[in-house]
Write an enzyme that holds these catalytic residues in place. Structure first.
Site, mmCIF file in Angstrom:
data_model
loop_
_atom_site.group_PDB
_atom_site.id
_atom_site.type_symbol
_atom_site.label_atom_id
_atom_site.label_comp_id
_atom_site.label_asym_id
_atom_site.label_seq_id
_atom_site.Cartn_x
_atom_site.Cartn_y
_atom_site.Cartn_z
ATOM 1 N N ASP A 38 1.925 -40.977 28.602
ATOM 2 C CA ASP A 38 1.168 -39.751 28.349
ATOM 3 C C ASP A 38 0.931 -39.058 29.684
ATOM 4 O OD1 ASP A 38 -0.628 -37.915 26.862
ATOM 5 O OD2 ASP A 38 -2.183 -38.859 28.095
ATOM 6 N N GLU A 132 6.298 -37.523 26.701
ATOM 7 C CA GLU A 132 6.121 -36.232 26.044
ATOM 8 C C GLU A 132 7.089 -35.197 26.607
ATOM 9 O OE1 GLU A 132 1.575 -35.458 25.129
ATOM 10 O OE2 GLU A 132 1.842 -36.238 27.158
ATOM 11 N N CYS A 184 -4.314 -41.723 15.325
ATOM 12 C CA CYS A 184 -4.657 -43.122 15.587
ATOM 13 C C CYS A 184 -3.365 -43.931 15.651
ATOM 14 C CB CYS A 184 -5.578 -43.654 14.478
ATOM 15 S SG CYS A 184 -5.908 -45.431 14.603
ATOM 16 N N CYS A 206 -11.528 -44.375 15.384
ATOM 17 C CA CYS A 206 -10.833 -43.859 14.206
ATOM 18 C C CYS A 206 -11.752 -43.956 12.991
ATOM 19 C CB CYS A 206 -9.552 -44.651 13.971
ATOM 20 S SG CYS A 206 -8.662 -44.154 12.462
ATOM 21 N N CYS A 209 -9.761 -46.503 10.186
ATOM 22 C CA CYS A 209 -9.632 -47.959 10.345
ATOM 23 C C CYS A 209 -10.671 -48.556 11.290
ATOM 24 C CB CYS A 209 -8.230 -48.320 10.818
ATOM 25 S SG CYS A 209 -7.862 -47.785 12.522
ATOM 26 N N ASP A 216 -6.191 -41.487 26.285
ATOM 27 C CA ASP A 216 -4.849 -41.374 26.866
ATOM 28 C C ASP A 216 -3.962 -42.579 26.540
ATOM 29 O OD1 ASP A 216 -5.540 -38.907 28.037
ATOM 30 O OD2 ASP A 216 -6.466 -39.929 29.735
#
Length: 234
Positions: A38, A132, A184, A206, A209, A216
């Site tokens: 990331d 990315e 997530c 999340c 869950c 990050d």
């Protein structure tokens, strides 16, 4: 072929383009490791293993020295205009212009050296890298972050990863960056509406869950999953 070029400092450089029937580099040994990366501005990279590499901000760190040198150059130019003198014949102006060019070149070389070392390290340690595919031109439209984005040089880093991976027999896959921070990595739930993370949200849990995430690291894990899916389809 040989290309001769002259940089802004006034120095000449010879660039050689050569070819060989044998590879210039041997393939690196397989490590069995894979990672998602990331790209961000707090750290230059955060990966799916929870590791990070610092964003050193070479331009920002040299800003004071560079600003003073550029102001001095600007004043010399103004004085030359008032005296009806050409800046090209002004030795003091040309000396100061060279100093400014040297500062810019030093910043560029420091950044490039750091990115070379970082990209080589990633390629040496990983067999598969997913990152990315950031559209930097679009991101530069945000004028508040444009200077920081240019200083980070994400696109240059991605380019280095790609050609080094090809050179050493590793794999790099660039994935669409959309919603990587909002998904997530454990269950695939996507944050929507008021649930969406802002830039100031560095950790989150999340709601589906209950997994607690570092923003990050979670994004890097999502990027790795996307990269593996793309690699399977190709």
């Amino acid at each position: 072929t040989i290309t001769i070029s002259r940089d802004s400092v006034g120095e000449y450089w010879a660039s050689f383009q050569i070819a060989s029937e044998k590879p210039f580099r041997n393939k690196l040994k397989k490590t069995g490791s894979k990672v998602g990366i990331d790209l961000n501005l707090l750290e230059l990279i955060n990966d799916s293993n929870g590791d990070s590499a610092a964003n050193i901000r070479y331009y920002k760190n040299s800003m004071d020295k560079l600003t003073k040198a550029q102001r001095k150059l600007s004043r010399m130019q103004e004085h030359a205009k008032k005296d009806d003198r050409s800046i090209y014949s002004s030795k003091n102006y040309q000396k100061q212009r060279t100093k400014v060019s040297l500062l810019h070149r030093k910043i560029s070389r420091q950044r490039e050296d750091y990115l070379h070392n970082l990209s080589k390290r990633e390629v040496e340690n990983q067999d598969f890298i997913a990152a990315e595919d950031l559209k930097v031109r679009n991101l530069l439209k945000n004028h508040r972050l444009a200077r920081s984005i240019v200083d980070a040089s994400w696109r240059k880093f991605l380019t280095m990863l790609q050609y080094k991976a090809e050179l050493y027999g590793k794999t790099v896959v660039l994935v669409p960056p959309r919603n990587t921070t909002q998904i997530c990595s454990a269950c695939g739930f996507t944050l929507k509406g008021d649930e969406k993370l802002t830039l100031s949200d560095r950790e989150w849990t999340c709601p589906s869950c209950g997994t607690h995430h570092d923003r990050d690291t979670n994004a890097a894990k999502t990027i790795l999953k996307r990269g593996l899916q793309i690699a399977l389809q190709s």
